[in-house]
Scaffold this motif. Structure first.
Motif, PDB file in Angstrom:
ATOM      1  N   ARG A   1       0.810  -1.217   0.000  1.00  0.00           N
ATOM      2  CA  ARG A   1       0.000   0.000   0.000  1.00  0.00           C
ATOM      3  C   ARG A   1       0.844   1.267   0.000  1.00  0.00           C
ATOM      4  O   ARG A   1       0.373   2.328  -0.401  1.00  0.00           O
TER       5      ARG A   1
ATOM      6  N   LEU B   1      -4.502   1.242  -3.821  1.00  0.00           N
ATOM      7  CA  LEU B   1      -4.681  -0.085  -4.400  1.00  0.00           C
ATOM      8  C   LEU B   1      -6.154  -0.371  -4.677  1.00  0.00           C
ATOM      9  O   LEU B   1      -6.470  -1.327  -5.373  1.00  0.00           O
ATOM     10  N   ALA B   2      -7.035   0.459  -4.148  1.00  0.00           N
ATOM     11  CA  ALA B   2      -8.464   0.259  -4.376  1.00  0.00           C
ATOM     12  C   ALA B   2      -8.897   0.769  -5.736  1.00  0.00           C
ATOM     13  O   ALA B   2      -9.579   0.069  -6.491  1.00  0.00           O
TER      14      ALA B   2
ATOM     15  N   HIS C   1      -6.502   0.071 -11.033  1.00  0.00           N
ATOM     16  CA  HIS C   1      -6.947  -0.796  -9.941  1.00  0.00           C
ATOM     17  C   HIS C   1      -8.470  -0.824  -9.872  1.00  0.00           C
ATOM     18  O   HIS C   1      -9.141   0.185 -10.114  1.00  0.00           O
TER      19      HIS C   1
ATOM     20  N   TYR D   1     -11.284  -4.984  -4.470  1.00  0.00           N
ATOM     21  CA  TYR D   1     -10.364  -4.599  -3.396  1.00  0.00           C
ATOM     22  C   TYR D   1     -10.871  -5.152  -2.070  1.00  0.00           C
ATOM     23  O   TYR D   1     -11.973  -4.828  -1.621  1.00  0.00           O
TER      24      TYR D   1
ATOM     25  N   PHE E   1      -6.089  -7.404  -4.085  1.00  0.00           N
ATOM     26  CA  PHE E   1      -6.362  -6.253  -4.943  1.00  0.00           C
ATOM     27  C   PHE E   1      -6.109  -6.672  -6.384  1.00  0.00           C
ATOM     28  O   PHE E   1      -5.389  -7.648  -6.650  1.00  0.00           O
TER      29      PHE E   1
ATOM     30  N   ASP F   1      -5.606  -5.264 -10.599  1.00  0.00           N
ATOM     31  CA  ASP F   1      -5.450  -4.194 -11.588  1.00  0.00           C
ATOM     32  C   ASP F   1      -5.614  -4.762 -12.990  1.00  0.00           C
ATOM     33  O   ASP F   1      -5.333  -5.940 -13.238  1.00  0.00           O
TER      34      ASP F   1
END
Length: 450
Positions: free
Chosen positions: A21, A45-46, A64, A69, A75, A77
């Motif tokens: 993070r 990361l959300a 992302h 998440y 998480f 992407d």
């Protein structure tokens, strides 16, 4: 088509996820052999977005996905299009990366990467092998520091955008530290402060616990009077002014870059520890004066560490960046008779040494930042060629470097022989990530078995 890779990391799941993070994680995980550059890290990361610069002006945008998440478990992407530069890759190359973190127990975590893409698994596995080792080694280094009582600190860094500075600042921020980048222009980001090397502002180091001073003009180049003047003036005066500023601000630690050039260029087979006498020549004189310029900080009772750096190994810069394409073409070879000693150090081991200089209160004065096993130029040549699966049959006469660097530059750089060893770090039981050259080059160039 998909690929799955995983590795067990000796750290609690919450710590591993938190590492990801923090700012700097993407940079610490980016394989240095790939022809890409990080334009922006994701701020979250959300739902954040990371951007890579690719050759030809193209960009890779990793978006992302908030719907997936689930900290500290997952998480995700996916490749996205955001502007013309990202359209060719974003439209033609599917990519979905699922990051998962499985708690094995309260001290270990399985990191799992699932990627849905047509890119062959053989291309991706070296990348993940590199990422897992970086993650494990970085977390272990931060754990050692914490065991010594080194908590979150505010650290001012000059030269933060350089080869060493960019790696070190990313490492520090992933460890939970606050980095203040001292820049010689108007600040454009919250973590920057403007630094006048000739006359630092009175409040430059307000709230700073430690200073890491890396700035200085590149030594590489033809040793003309003007080049030599720039090399000296970019180091000695600014270091003294910054040391004086540190003394007035009362920072706890002042860590300054130095170099094995302190020992001179022609010491033969003499083993050079930190107690060895200085050598002779332009670089020896500059480095001696450079180290002396830290004295105002030491006189004020600040713990000062002078990091005498060897030949840094990274395909992102320095000697290896220059040699790699030549060796890949089969054009590499020893310089002269190849008997000169090369005191190498991997970029991540160098980062660890700067980190240790910040937290080990028993470390002060000169510290050789070199691997425990220096090699001769001939051995370096053979090792790099073996890692790249190329011959190294073309010896380079000393005349070659002399044409680029001038006779003095060739003597002081290309043909220099310094058998420097890290005696102070060895005495402190410092754990090197790579004690031998081949393992370091394989890691940096993505040539480890997978």
């Amino acid at each position: 088509m998909s690929i799955e890779c995983s590795s067990v990391i000796a750290a609690p799941r919450a710590d591993v996820f938190e590492w990801f993070r923090r700012p700097g994680a993407f940079r610490r995980l980016a394989p240095p052999w790939q022809p890409v550059d990080i334009a922006a890290e994701a701020t979250s990361l959300a739902d954040g977005q990371a951007v890579l610069r690719l050759p030809g002006g193209l960009r890779w945008v990793a978006q992302h996905q908030p719907g997936y998440y689930d900290p500290p478990w997952r998480f995700v992407d996916e490749i996205a299009v955001d502007g013309l530069a990202s359209a060719p890759i974003g439209k033609l190359l599917p990519w979905r990366h699922i990051h998962e973190f499985e708690a094995i127990d309260d001290r270990s975590t399985r990191v799992i990467d699932r990627v849905e893409t047509p890119i062959p698994a053989a291309v991706l596995r070296p990348m993940f092998a590199y990422r897992y080792r970086q993650l494990a080694d970085d977390l272990a280094a931060h754990k050692r520091a914490a065991a010594w009582g080194f908590g979150p600190a505010t650290i001012a860094v000059t030269g933060a955008s350089g080869l060493v500075g960019s790696a070190l600042t990313a490492f520090l921020t992933t460890g939970g530290h606050t980095v203040i980048r001292l820049v010689r222009r108007s600040p454009t980001k919250p973590d920057e402060r403007e630094w006048d090397p000739a006359a630092p502002a009175a409040d430059l180091l307000d709230g700073v616990d430690a200073v890491v001073h890396l700035a200085g003009a590149s030594i590489a180049g033809r040793f003309t009077p003007s080049h030599k003047r720039v090399v000296a003036e970019s180091r000695i005066g600014p270091t003294r002014a910054l040391a004086e500023a540190a003394a007035k601000a009362g920072v706890e630690t002042f860590v300054s870059a130095s170099a094995v050039g302190y020992y001179g260029a022609a010491r033969g087979d003499e083993v050079l520890d930190e107690n060895a006498a200085p050598g002779t020549g332009f670089l020896a004189d500059v480095v001696t004066a450079w180290e002396s310029a830290t004295e105002p900080a030491a006189a004020a009772g600040i713990r000062v560490v002078r990091v005498r750096t060897g030949i840094v190994q990274s395909p992102s810069g320095g000697t290896l960046r220059l040699l790699r394409p030549l060796f890949e073409l089969g054009l590499g070879g020893r310089i002269g008779d190849g008997r000169q000693w090369l005191p190498w150090i991997g970029i991540d081991d160098l980062v660890d040494i700067y980190h240790r200089a910040l937290w080990d209160i028993e470390l002060f004065g000169p510290v050789n930042a070199t691997a425990p096993q220096p090699v001769r130029n001939l051995d370096y040549t053979r090792t790099l060629a073996r890692v790249l699966h190329r011959p190294a049959l073309l010896p380079i006469p000393k005349l070659g470097p002399a044409l680029l660097l001038g006779p003095e530059g060739a003597d002081e750089l290309a043909a220099a022989s310094q058998r420097a060893v890290p005696t102070r770090l060895t005495a402190a039981d410092h754990p090197f990530r790579d004690r031998d050259l081949e393992s370091n080059l394989r890691h940096l160039l993505g040539k480890t078995p997978t």
